[in-house]
Scaffold this motif. Structure first.
Motif, mmCIF file in Angstrom:
data_model
loop_
_atom_site.group_PDB
_atom_site.id
_atom_site.type_symbol
_atom_site.label_atom_id
_atom_site.label_comp_id
_atom_site.label_asym_id
_atom_site.label_seq_id
_atom_site.Cartn_x
_atom_site.Cartn_y
_atom_site.Cartn_z
ATOM 1 N N GLY A 76 0.796 -1.219 0.000
ATOM 2 C CA GLY A 76 0.000 0.000 0.000
ATOM 3 C C GLY A 76 0.826 1.265 0.000
ATOM 4 N N ALA A 77 2.027 1.203 -0.555
ATOM 5 C CA ALA A 77 2.881 2.391 -0.644
ATOM 6 C C ALA A 77 2.655 3.058 -2.007
ATOM 7 C CB ALA A 77 4.347 2.000 -0.449
ATOM 8 N N THR A 78 3.625 3.832 -2.470
ATOM 9 C CA THR A 78 3.447 4.586 -3.709
ATOM 10 C C THR A 78 4.700 4.481 -4.574
ATOM 11 O OG1 THR A 78 4.399 6.686 -2.932
ATOM 12 C CG2 THR A 78 2.075 6.266 -2.409
ATOM 13 N N HIS A 79 4.639 5.175 -5.694
ATOM 14 C CA HIS A 79 5.776 5.217 -6.609
ATOM 15 C C HIS A 79 6.987 5.903 -5.977
ATOM 16 C CE1 HIS A 79 2.181 4.744 -9.097
ATOM 17 N NE2 HIS A 79 2.952 4.139 -9.982
ATOM 18 N N ARG A 80 6.768 6.739 -4.998
ATOM 19 C CA ARG A 80 7.893 7.403 -4.338
ATOM 20 C C ARG A 80 8.771 6.377 -3.624
ATOM 21 N NH1 ARG A 80 7.456 12.981 -2.965
ATOM 22 N NH2 ARG A 80 8.549 12.466 -1.035
ATOM 23 N N GLU A 81 8.142 5.430 -2.937
ATOM 24 C CA GLU A 81 8.916 4.401 -2.251
ATOM 25 C C GLU A 81 9.593 3.466 -3.264
ATOM 26 O OE1 GLU A 81 6.186 6.170 0.575
ATOM 27 O OE2 GLU A 81 5.830 5.294 -1.395
ATOM 28 N N ALA A 82 8.866 3.114 -4.322
ATOM 29 C CA ALA A 82 9.471 2.265 -5.355
ATOM 30 C C ALA A 82 10.658 2.972 -6.000
ATOM 31 C CB ALA A 82 8.431 1.905 -6.412
ATOM 32 N N ALA A 83 10.569 4.291 -6.143
ATOM 33 C CA ALA A 83 11.679 5.055 -6.710
ATOM 34 C C ALA A 83 12.916 4.977 -5.826
ATOM 35 C CB ALA A 83 11.258 6.513 -6.906
ATOM 36 N N VAL A 84 12.726 4.984 -4.509
ATOM 37 C CA VAL A 84 13.862 4.867 -3.586
ATOM 38 C C VAL A 84 14.548 3.520 -3.760
ATOM 39 C CG1 VAL A 84 14.492 4.694 -1.151
ATOM 40 C CG2 VAL A 84 12.956 6.514 -1.912
ATOM 41 N N VAL A 85 13.761 2.459 -3.893
ATOM 42 C CA VAL A 85 14.346 1.131 -4.124
ATOM 43 C C VAL A 85 15.160 1.127 -5.412
ATOM 44 C CG1 VAL A 85 13.834 -1.301 -4.550
ATOM 45 C CG2 VAL A 85 12.507 -0.039 -2.854
ATOM 46 N N LEU A 86 14.632 1.740 -6.461
ATOM 47 C CA LEU A 86 15.335 1.763 -7.741
ATOM 48 C C LEU A 86 16.601 2.617 -7.676
ATOM 49 C CD1 LEU A 86 12.305 1.783 -10.143
ATOM 50 C CD2 LEU A 86 14.194 0.165 -10.206
ATOM 51 N N GLU A 87 16.589 3.663 -6.885
ATOM 52 C CA GLU A 87 17.824 4.437 -6.699
ATOM 53 C C GLU A 87 18.921 3.545 -6.142
ATOM 54 O OE1 GLU A 87 17.578 8.125 -4.537
ATOM 55 O OE2 GLU A 87 15.619 8.600 -5.414
ATOM 56 N N GLU A 88 18.575 2.744 -5.145
ATOM 57 C CA GLU A 88 19.576 1.875 -4.522
ATOM 58 C C GLU A 88 19.997 0.750 -5.460
ATOM 59 O OE1 GLU A 88 21.133 2.654 -1.689
ATOM 60 O OE2 GLU A 88 19.948 4.465 -1.987
ATOM 61 N N LEU A 89 19.071 0.222 -6.239
ATOM 62 C CA LEU A 89 19.433 -0.802 -7.210
ATOM 63 C C LEU A 89 20.328 -0.209 -8.301
ATOM 64 C CD1 LEU A 89 16.037 -2.694 -7.576
ATOM 65 C CD2 LEU A 89 18.080 -3.464 -6.372
ATOM 66 N N LEU A 296 3.620 10.443 -10.403
ATOM 67 C CA LEU A 296 3.029 9.109 -10.524
ATOM 68 C C LEU A 296 2.307 8.721 -9.240
ATOM 69 C CD1 LEU A 296 5.974 7.335 -12.348
ATOM 70 C CD2 LEU A 296 3.630 7.454 -13.226
ATOM 71 N N ALA A 297 2.908 9.031 -8.099
ATOM 72 C CA ALA A 297 2.299 8.683 -6.811
ATOM 73 C C ALA A 297 0.990 9.432 -6.589
ATOM 74 C CB ALA A 297 3.270 8.980 -5.677
ATOM 75 N N ALA A 298 0.951 10.678 -7.024
ATOM 76 C CA ALA A 298 -0.230 11.513 -6.804
ATOM 77 C C ALA A 298 -1.288 11.340 -7.884
ATOM 78 C CB ALA A 298 0.190 12.984 -6.729
ATOM 79 N N GLY A 299 -0.976 10.601 -8.949
ATOM 80 C CA GLY A 299 -1.911 10.483 -10.058
ATOM 81 C C GLY A 299 -2.151 11.813 -10.744
ATOM 82 N N SER A 300 -1.115 12.623 -10.824
ATOM 83 C CA SER A 300 -1.231 13.969 -11.379
ATOM 84 C C SER A 300 -1.545 13.923 -12.878
ATOM 85 C CB SER A 300 0.082 14.734 -11.156
ATOM 86 O OG SER A 300 0.110 15.922 -11.909
ATOM 87 N N PRO A 301 -2.322 14.897 -13.369
ATOM 88 C CA PRO A 301 -2.547 14.973 -14.823
ATOM 89 C C PRO A 301 -1.284 15.315 -15.602
ATOM 90 C CG PRO A 301 -3.491 16.885 -13.692
ATOM 91 C CD PRO A 301 -3.086 15.917 -12.640
ATOM 92 N N ASP A 302 -0.258 15.770 -14.887
ATOM 93 C CA ASP A 302 1.014 16.118 -15.536
ATOM 94 C C ASP A 302 1.998 14.954 -15.591
ATOM 95 O OD1 ASP A 302 0.246 18.773 -15.968
ATOM 96 O OD2 ASP A 302 0.917 19.384 -13.982
ATOM 97 N N VAL A 303 1.530 13.733 -15.305
ATOM 98 C CA VAL A 303 2.426 12.573 -15.309
ATOM 99 C C VAL A 303 3.164 12.411 -16.634
ATOM 100 C CG1 VAL A 303 2.480 10.046 -15.314
ATOM 101 C CG2 VAL A 303 1.350 11.253 -13.463
ATOM 102 N N PRO A 304 2.478 12.461 -17.797
ATOM 103 C CA PRO A 304 3.215 12.278 -19.055
ATOM 104 C C PRO A 304 4.331 13.300 -19.243
ATOM 105 C CG PRO A 304 0.867 12.038 -19.429
ATOM 106 C CD PRO A 304 1.012 12.559 -18.041
ATOM 107 N N LEU A 305 4.084 14.543 -18.872
ATOM 108 C CA LEU A 305 5.107 15.575 -19.014
ATOM 109 C C LEU A 305 6.249 15.356 -18.020
ATOM 110 C CD1 LEU A 305 6.104 18.192 -20.285
ATOM 111 C CD2 LEU A 305 4.719 19.457 -18.618
ATOM 112 N N ALA A 306 5.905 15.045 -16.773
ATOM 113 C CA ALA A 306 6.943 14.826 -15.759
ATOM 114 C C ALA A 306 7.826 13.651 -16.135
ATOM 115 C CB ALA A 306 6.295 14.594 -14.394
#
Length: 373
Positions: A76-89, A296-306
């Motif tokens: 039940g976490a978000t893309h922010r936490e998954a991003a941290v894992v990928l930084e370390e990988l 991505l975590a927030a489901g922002s409408p600006d996801v494609p641009l970000a």
């Protein structure tokens, strides 16, 4: 719009305490089980994947289920936490199917699991770390390729599928819809290729008379594949960030210790300028990658641009950081015993994954209605 509303919508680029705790856990695991000599030895073998390491990361720490809601068996976490894992990988360039399975495949299944069914069941298995799945498309497929991917039949050959050799299930898009195919089932052949980046093996997948479970019809399948590729491209920027940070840190450390003419080589002005420029690039890459993960975590409408901005920038920073790491390490940086070559190869391979920087710049141009460069 009031100042309070603007502040509420501003992206949060800082790391939370929970994210830092997760980083510490992943970094400790990788330091213990995937240091440089271990990774170098692994990529020189026939089986670069460490299944015990993956079990500890995916199930022990729970990283495989970060994007999955608790009701479906995840963290039940978000893309922010998954991003941290990928930084370390990215910092360790570990051969692990995290991006392909725990992000891309998981995101696809999340889009199809709302009504339960086989997609939800498979998603639960991925979240628990009991199985892995990869999308049977070339690793270079960009989010814009999602619609075109749902063509053809279940009889096909796909070249350049990342982590297919480590997958239990293949997600195969066809004109009829998206199928889940057992990787070791009848009619499925996974032939390893010799990739530039040995830490993320590629394979050719050939389906001849294979059968699978239909997860979604063509329309919803194309949307789900697009969602998965978009998340993959966005969080790949975090892996590239971690890679670039390692290259910069190791280069600064080495140039402090290496002496010429009785002085640390890092004290020479020309090298100071190069490392200062790289530091500026890495800081900017961190902002771009964190913005994509937060959107991505927030489901922002600006996801494609970000996502497009993050990939257009971070892929080139990672390559530059790895090139500088090799060059500024001098002779030792050119040897197989030093891990610098693994980072350069990963950076080069990542630069075309989920769309090149050029394709993402074109996406940015279209989104902001400006002529493409």
């Amino acid at each position: 719009m009031t100042a309070q509303t603007e502040a509420a919508q501003a992206p949060d680029l800082l790391y939370s305490e929970a994210e830092e705790d997760l980083r510490s856990a992943v970094r400790s695991l990788l330091a213990d089980r995937a240091d440089a000599p271990t990774v170098i030895a692994a990529v020189e073998s026939d089986t670069p994947y460490d299944l015990r390491l993956w079990e500890s990361l995916a199930a022990g720490i729970g990283a495989a289920g970060l994007l999955v809601p608790e009701k479906l068996g995840g963290q039940g976490a978000t893309h922010r936490e998954a991003a941290v894992v990928l930084e370390e990988l990215g910092r360790s360039v570990v051969p692990a199917p995290y991006l392909t399975s725990a992000v891309v495949a998981t995101e696809i299944l999340l889009a199809l699991a709302e009504d339960g069914g086989p997609a939800a069941a498979l998603l639960g298995e991925l979240a628990e770390g009991r199985r892995t799945a990869v999308l049977a498309l070339p690793f270079a497929s960009a989010p814009a390729d999602a619609a075109a991917s749902t063509t053809g039949t279940l009889e096909r050959t796909v070249t350049g599928v990342a982590d297919a050799a480590a997958a239990d299930v293949l997600l195969v898009p066809t004109a009829e819809g998206l199928y889940a195919v057992e990787a070791n089932g009848a009619g499925v052949a996974v032939r390893p290729l010799v990739p530039l980046d040995l830490t993320r093996p590629l394979a050719t997948v050939t389906l001849t008379g294979a059968t699978g479970t239909l997860l979604a019809e063509a329309g919803p399948a194309a949307e789900a594949v697009g969602r998965g590729l978009l998340a993959g491209a966005g969080l790949l920027a975090s892996e590239q960030l971690g890679l670039a940070e390692w290259c910069l840190t190791e280069t600064v450390r080495y140039t402090r210790e290496r002496h010429q003419f009785n002085r640390p080589v890092g004290s020479f002005q020309s090298l100071k300028h190069r490392m200062a420029q790289l530091w500026l690039e890495v800081v900017s890459a961190r902002a771009a990658a964190r913005n994509a993960a937060d959107a991505l975590a927030a489901g922002s409408p600006d996801v494609p641009l970000a996502v497009a901005v993050a990939q257009a920038y971070c892929s080139e920073v990672a390559v530059h950081a790895a090139e500088e790491c090799v060059q500024l390490h001098g002779g030792i940086g050119m040897t197989w015993e030093h891990p610098a070559h693994l980072y350069l190869k990963r950076a080069k391979a990542d630069s075309i994954a989920y769309g090149t920087a050029g394709r993402h710049r074109e996406a940015v141009a279209g989104l902001v209605e400006l002529p493409a460069p």
